[in-house]
Design an enzyme around this catalytic site. Sequence first.
Site, PDB file in Angstrom:
ATOM      1  N   HIS A 147       0.836  -1.197   0.000  1.00  0.00           N
ATOM      2  CA  HIS A 147       0.000   0.000   0.000  1.00  0.00           C
ATOM      3  C   HIS A 147       0.877   1.256   0.000  1.00  0.00           C
ATOM      4  O   HIS A 147       1.024   1.933   1.027  1.00  0.00           O
ATOM      5  CB  HIS A 147      -0.927   0.005   1.222  1.00  0.00           C
ATOM      6  CG  HIS A 147      -2.157  -0.826   1.031  1.00  0.00           C
ATOM      7  ND1 HIS A 147      -2.810  -1.459   2.065  1.00  0.00           N
ATOM      8  CD2 HIS A 147      -2.864  -1.124  -0.090  1.00  0.00           C
ATOM      9  CE1 HIS A 147      -3.860  -2.116   1.588  1.00  0.00           C
ATOM     10  NE2 HIS A 147      -3.910  -1.925   0.290  1.00  0.00           N
ATOM     11  N   HIS A 179       0.148  -8.818   1.368  1.00  0.00           N
ATOM     12  CA  HIS A 179      -0.964  -9.040   2.300  1.00  0.00           C
ATOM     13  C   HIS A 179      -1.545 -10.446   2.206  1.00  0.00           C
ATOM     14  O   HIS A 179      -2.349 -10.842   3.044  1.00  0.00           O
ATOM     15  CB  HIS A 179      -2.096  -8.040   2.023  1.00  0.00           C
ATOM     16  CG  HIS A 179      -1.668  -6.611   2.097  1.00  0.00           C
ATOM     17  ND1 HIS A 179      -1.510  -5.820   0.985  1.00  0.00           N
ATOM     18  CD2 HIS A 179      -1.365  -5.829   3.157  1.00  0.00           C
ATOM     19  CE1 HIS A 179      -1.120  -4.613   1.347  1.00  0.00           C
ATOM     20  NE2 HIS A 179      -1.022  -4.592   2.656  1.00  0.00           N
ATOM     21  N   CYS A 237       3.787 -11.897   2.897  1.00  0.00           N
ATOM     22  CA  CYS A 237       4.686 -11.701   4.040  1.00  0.00           C
ATOM     23  C   CYS A 237       4.716 -12.976   4.884  1.00  0.00           C
ATOM     24  O   CYS A 237       3.669 -13.567   5.168  1.00  0.00           O
ATOM     25  CB  CYS A 237       4.188 -10.529   4.886  1.00  0.00           C
ATOM     26  SG  CYS A 237       5.029 -10.363   6.475  1.00  0.00           S
ATOM     27  N   HIS A 292      -9.960  -5.015   4.560  1.00  0.00           N
ATOM     28  CA  HIS A 292      -8.524  -5.060   4.255  1.00  0.00           C
ATOM     29  C   HIS A 292      -8.181  -6.382   3.562  1.00  0.00           C
ATOM     30  O   HIS A 292      -8.683  -7.442   3.948  1.00  0.00           O
ATOM     31  CB  HIS A 292      -7.701  -4.920   5.531  1.00  0.00           C
ATOM     32  CG  HIS A 292      -6.257  -4.626   5.298  1.00  0.00           C
ATOM     33  ND1 HIS A 292      -5.358  -5.609   4.913  1.00  0.00           N
ATOM     34  CD2 HIS A 292      -5.548  -3.476   5.363  1.00  0.00           C
ATOM     35  CE1 HIS A 292      -4.167  -5.073   4.775  1.00  0.00           C
ATOM     36  NE2 HIS A 292      -4.250  -3.775   5.042  1.00  0.00           N
ATOM     37  N   GLU A 337      -5.580  -8.307   3.670  1.00  0.00           N
ATOM     38  CA  GLU A 337      -5.017  -9.326   4.558  1.00  0.00           C
ATOM     39  C   GLU A 337      -6.123 -10.044   5.319  1.00  0.00           C
ATOM     40  O   GLU A 337      -6.106 -11.278   5.457  1.00  0.00           O
ATOM     41  CB  GLU A 337      -4.031  -8.708   5.555  1.00  0.00           C
ATOM     42  CG  GLU A 337      -3.442  -9.752   6.501  1.00  0.00           C
ATOM     43  CD  GLU A 337      -2.672  -9.171   7.669  1.00  0.00           C
ATOM     44  OE1 GLU A 337      -2.690  -9.792   8.745  1.00  0.00           O
ATOM     45  OE2 GLU A 337      -2.047  -8.100   7.514  1.00  0.00           O
ATOM     46  N   THR A 370      -2.130  -8.672  11.272  1.00  0.00           N
ATOM     47  CA  THR A 370      -0.736  -8.576  11.737  1.00  0.00           C
ATOM     48  C   THR A 370      -0.297  -7.164  12.081  1.00  0.00           C
ATOM     49  O   THR A 370       0.677  -6.988  12.809  1.00  0.00           O
ATOM     50  CB  THR A 370       0.230  -9.145  10.675  1.00  0.00           C
ATOM     51  OG1 THR A 370       0.059  -8.430   9.443  1.00  0.00           O
ATOM     52  CG2 THR A 370      -0.029 -10.626  10.448  1.00  0.00           C
ATOM     53  N   CYS A 406       2.536  -8.719  14.198  1.00  0.00           N
ATOM     54  CA  CYS A 406       3.945  -8.745  13.811  1.00  0.00           C
ATOM     55  C   CYS A 406       4.809  -7.982  14.818  1.00  0.00           C
ATOM     56  O   CYS A 406       4.426  -6.903  15.284  1.00  0.00           O
ATOM     57  CB  CYS A 406       4.075  -8.132  12.419  1.00  0.00           C
ATOM     58  SG  CYS A 406       5.768  -7.957  11.838  1.00  0.00           S
ATOM     59  N   SER A 450      -2.702   2.448   3.745  1.00  0.00           N
ATOM     60  CA  SER A 450      -1.906   1.511   4.547  1.00  0.00           C
ATOM     61  C   SER A 450      -2.431   1.457   5.977  1.00  0.00           C
ATOM     62  O   SER A 450      -2.386   2.446   6.716  1.00  0.00           O
ATOM     63  CB  SER A 450      -0.436   1.949   4.548  1.00  0.00           C
ATOM     64  OG  SER A 450       0.289   1.264   5.542  1.00  0.00           O
ATOM     65  N   SER A 468       5.490   0.377   4.592  1.00  0.00           N
ATOM     66  CA  SER A 468       5.567   0.314   3.125  1.00  0.00           C
ATOM     67  C   SER A 468       6.016   1.648   2.520  1.00  0.00           C
ATOM     68  O   SER A 468       5.796   1.897   1.335  1.00  0.00           O
ATOM     69  CB  SER A 468       4.202  -0.098   2.547  1.00  0.00           C
ATOM     70  OG  SER A 468       3.176   0.737   3.033  1.00  0.00           O
TER      71      SER A 468
END
Length: 282
Positions: free
Chosen positions: A42, A75, A97, A125, A127, A165, A194, A222, A266
């Site tokens: 993003h 994602h 990722c 989103h 992800e 994450t 994460c 993002s 990003s």
Amino acid sequence: MEVVRARLAGFCMGVGLALKKLDALLDDGDQRPTYMLGPIIHNPQVLERYAACGVGLARTPLDVPVGSRVVIRAHGIPKAVEQALAERGVQVVDATCPKVKRAQLLIAEQTVVGRTLLLFGEDDHPEVRGLLSYATPDAIVFETAAELGAHPLDPDVSYFLAAQTTQDRGGFDQILEDLTTRLGSEVPALQTICDATRLRQDEAIRLAGEVSCVIVAGGKASGNTRRLAQVIETQGTPAILVENVDELSTHDLRNYERLGLTAGASTPKSIIDEIEGYLRSL
């Protein structure tokens, strides 16, 4: 202007790996068309650069011509989409990722033993769409503790908790505490946030206590960039989210004695450097 720049600002490991995979395709001499399935990350400037190199942007597997190559975004993608690509007859390069891939597999393990997912994340989103494909259809997605609190939960259902994450660790911990109290028993909680996200947010909180205002550089689409701004503002410090240095011209920053600068995972270093240079010139 005094400027304090966050040490961890810029690309995270997952973003760096995804871009390296796409760059390797562009440098391998293969003349087949190359596509990304959805924006690989993003950040609009990065996407513009790849478009200029001839990388196509596909929204669905049907947009990827047979015989071409396609990169799965950082994602991740839903399982059904991955299967559709495999059946399409294209070369698939998985740039998901590793932390997102791990979250997918952990959710799948809980689903196999009959538990229902409660997912702390943004429903729209990419992800989250991918993570949900590893859960049962009755999974619940929520963005805030209040939203989950208003959602009815069946006492006869075995739930487990996970997070996108890039979500806020403090918010996740509070949700888990509230959920345990509400259900009267411990709820399995997957550690899917994460470490890079947590460390960046912790650094942003410390930065917020040292400056008068924090500039957050990154794409407005993002999620992790937006959350950096949110955790800063929860400390009572103003945060200004910009995608590039030109957007700073609309803000009067001279009233601040000391500015902080951080960036989403990003955001290219070149953009952060350019913003820092502009701030120091004030």
